[in-house]
Write an enzyme that holds these catalytic residues in place. Structure first.
Site, short mmCIF file in Angstrom:
data_model
loop_
_atom_site.label_atom_id
_atom_site.label_comp_id
_atom_site.label_asym_id
_atom_site.label_seq_id
_atom_site.Cartn_x
_atom_site.Cartn_y
_atom_site.Cartn_z
N SER A 46 0.82 -1.22 0.00
CA SER A 46 0.00 0.00 0.00
C SER A 46 0.86 1.28 0.00
CB SER A 46 -0.95 0.00 1.20
OG SER A 46 -0.23 -0.11 2.39
N HIS A 47 2.18 1.17 0.16
CA HIS A 47 3.04 2.36 0.08
C HIS A 47 4.14 2.20 -0.95
CE1 HIS A 47 0.83 2.92 3.76
NE2 HIS A 47 0.92 4.19 3.47
N GLU A 187 -5.11 0.10 2.40
CA GLU A 187 -5.55 -1.30 2.32
C GLU A 187 -7.01 -1.39 1.91
OE1 GLU A 187 -4.19 -3.57 5.67
OE2 GLU A 187 -2.36 -2.37 5.67
P1 NDP Z 1 -0.62 -2.83 10.45
O1 NDP Z 1 -1.86 -2.90 11.29
O2 NDP Z 1 -0.48 -3.79 9.34
O3 NDP Z 1 0.65 -3.01 11.38
C1 NDP Z 1 0.89 -2.12 12.45
C2 NDP Z 1 2.15 -2.51 13.19
O4 NDP Z 1 1.90 -3.68 13.95
C3 NDP Z 1 3.33 -2.85 12.26
O5 NDP Z 1 4.49 -2.31 12.80
C4 NDP Z 1 3.34 -4.39 12.29
O6 NDP Z 1 4.62 -4.94 12.02
C5 NDP Z 1 2.91 -4.64 13.69
N1 NDP Z 1 2.34 -5.97 13.87
C6 NDP Z 1 1.40 -6.57 13.10
N2 NDP Z 1 1.11 -7.79 13.58
C7 NDP Z 1 1.91 -7.97 14.68
C8 NDP Z 1 2.07 -9.03 15.61
N3 NDP Z 1 1.39 -10.16 15.51
N4 NDP Z 1 2.97 -8.87 16.61
C9 NDP Z 1 3.69 -7.73 16.72
N5 NDP Z 1 3.58 -6.69 15.87
C10 NDP Z 1 2.68 -6.81 14.86
O7 NDP Z 1 -0.41 -1.33 9.88
P2 NDP Z 1 -1.50 -0.20 9.56
O8 NDP Z 1 -2.50 -0.78 8.62
O9 NDP Z 1 -2.02 0.39 10.82
O10 NDP Z 1 -0.62 0.92 8.84
C11 NDP Z 1 -0.03 0.66 7.58
C12 NDP Z 1 0.88 1.74 7.08
O11 NDP Z 1 0.15 2.84 6.58
C13 NDP Z 1 1.90 2.34 8.03
O12 NDP Z 1 3.17 2.13 7.44
C14 NDP Z 1 1.60 3.83 8.08
O13 NDP Z 1 2.74 4.69 8.17
C15 NDP Z 1 0.95 4.02 6.75
N6 NDP Z 1 0.11 5.21 6.72
C16 NDP Z 1 0.57 6.35 6.08
C17 NDP Z 1 -0.23 7.49 6.02
C18 NDP Z 1 0.25 8.72 5.33
O14 NDP Z 1 -0.57 9.61 5.12
N7 NDP Z 1 1.51 8.87 5.01
C19 NDP Z 1 -1.58 7.50 6.61
C20 NDP Z 1 -1.91 6.28 7.31
C21 NDP Z 1 -1.11 5.17 7.33
P3 NDP Z 1 4.89 -5.64 10.55
O15 NDP Z 1 4.91 -4.51 9.57
O16 NDP Z 1 6.20 -6.34 10.72
O17 NDP Z 1 3.75 -6.59 10.31
#
Ligand code: NDP
Length: 334
Positions: A46-47, A187
């Site tokens: 998604s990025h 997403e």
């Molecule tokens: P996720 O819910 O997929 O993940 C959030 C965090 O939780 C990640 O660091 C992930 O690590 C971690 N995680 C997931 N599962 C586990 C687990 N079982 N145990 C431990 N840690 C876990 O992300 P979001 O959907 O909330 O966000 C996605 C992205 O969107 C982010 O990178 C954010 O910066 C970006 N974003 C950017 C915006 C912008 O305007 N620039 C606006 C909104 C969001 P891992 O990645 O290793 O799974």
């Protein structure tokens, strides 16, 4: 879905060429392409290149300055401010890294307020870069209103991501990065594009009722994670990344944007901490490693970011794959 396989270098070259063809100079195109390719390398679809059409839309409408020349300077002891010159955020972030790291090392803690930029990349990139200087780092940012407040049923907050990174003794920093919505908007867009349902609890339709249809969620609102608790964190992020630094809150971004499909104008606050300057000498690393070890001793656990880092080990040699429709679209835009 038909996919196209690409080496990371080819993905970078394709993205750079497309951005230059649409009005970016080489410095901006290179920084944006690098950010998208870092996302692809970690399989954060998604990025990754998924964002190219949005970047191009914002260049084509004239909303964003593809030749921005971001400038940084101190505004108070420990506070730096970056004027993004109306450009996309990657070049501003690239230029902010070294001055912020140097200020944090000198003073123990320092902040960088980034203004007048258009941010659509993943925040783990900037905090991870700072943690590679042996700093802990926090980043917050807000974007267009798409998340309903607790008790409400209309978009008010951005997806308001927050990222935090901590250096490790061996290997890359631990970095978590999460939207304050249950799922990031990217997403939902991908689910809508691919015709997938989403889990219940991610969003509501325009009628305010829960739905699994991503198209209805895009017309209605996403929900904050953890109900009122996630909404409170979203409120804090809006205050820190907008009110504190003189940038647009999510509702102002929605009102001020030209809806060209690209990112909206917004700010970002970064805070970096030097763990050796908090009176705990060098013990901080032993202590944090012990914390991680104890956490990981429980079956079923992992550290945030471990999924990305595992992907990153594979992609320099394994090709990434992107939907053929996206590949064709980027080629057509180039
Ligand atoms: P996720 O819910 O997929 O993940 C959030 C965090 O939780 C990640 O660091 C992930 O690590 C971690 N995680 C997931 N599962 C586990 C687990 N079982 N145990 C431990 N840690 C876990 O992300 P979001 O959907 O909330 O966000 C996605 C992205 O969107 C982010 O990178 C954010 O910066 C970006 N974003 C950017 C915006 C912008 O305007 N620039 C606006 C909104 C969001 P891992 O990645 O290793 O799974």
């Amino acid at each position: 879905m038909t996919k196209v396989a690409l080496a990371l270098d080819d993905a970078r070259e394709l993205a750079t060429r497309c951005l230059v063809a649409n009005g970016c100079d080489k410095a901006n195109a290179g920084a944006i392409a690098d950010s998208m390719v870092r996302a692809e390398a970690d399989i954060c679809e998604s990025h990754g290149l998924f964002r190219v059409p949005g970047y191009v839309a914002a260049l084509s409408s004239g909303k964003v300055n593809g030749k921005a020349d971001p400038k940084i300077g101190p505004v108070a002891p420990g506070v730096l401010r970056m004027d993004g010159d109306g450009g996309f955020s990657p070049l501003a972030l690239e230029r902010g890294e070294e001055p912020l790291a140097a200020a944090a090392k000198e003073q123990g803690i320092a902040a960088l307020a980034i203004t007048d930029t258009y941010h659509v990349s993943a925040l783990w990139q900037e905090v991870e870069a700072l943690a590679k200087h042996n700093l802990a780092a926090l980043a917050v940012h807000t974007s267009k209103a798409v998340v309903a407040p607790a008790g409400g049923n209309k978009p008010f907050f951005g997806t308001d991501p927050m990222a935090f990174a901590w250096p490790r003794r061996d290997g890359p920093p631990m970095a978590f990065d999460q939207a304050t919505s249950v799922r990031a908007k990217g997403e939902v867009l991908i689910a809508a594009r691919d015709g997938h349902e989403m889990a219940l609890g991610i969003g509501i339709g325009p009628d305010g009722n829960p739905t699994t249809d991503p198209n209805l969620i895009l017309k209605g609102a996403l929900l904050p994670f953890g109900g009122y608790k996630g909404a409170a964190i979203g409120l804090m992020i809006e205050l820190l990344s907008a009110s504190l630094i003189g940038e647009w809150c999510a509702f102002e971004q929605s009102e001020g944007d030209n809806n060209d499909g690209g990112p909206t104008r917004g700010g970002e606050l970064l805070v970096a901490f030097d763990p050796t300057k908090f009176g705990n000498g060098e013990d901080w690393l032993d202590h944090s490693e012990a914390l991680f070890e104890r956490l990981l001793s429980q079956d079923g656990t992992r550290l945030p970011g471990d999924r990305r880092l595992a992907n990153r080990k594979r992609t320099p040699t394994e090709e990434i794959s992107i939907p053929k429709s996206l590949y064709d679209n980027i080629v057509e835009l180039t």
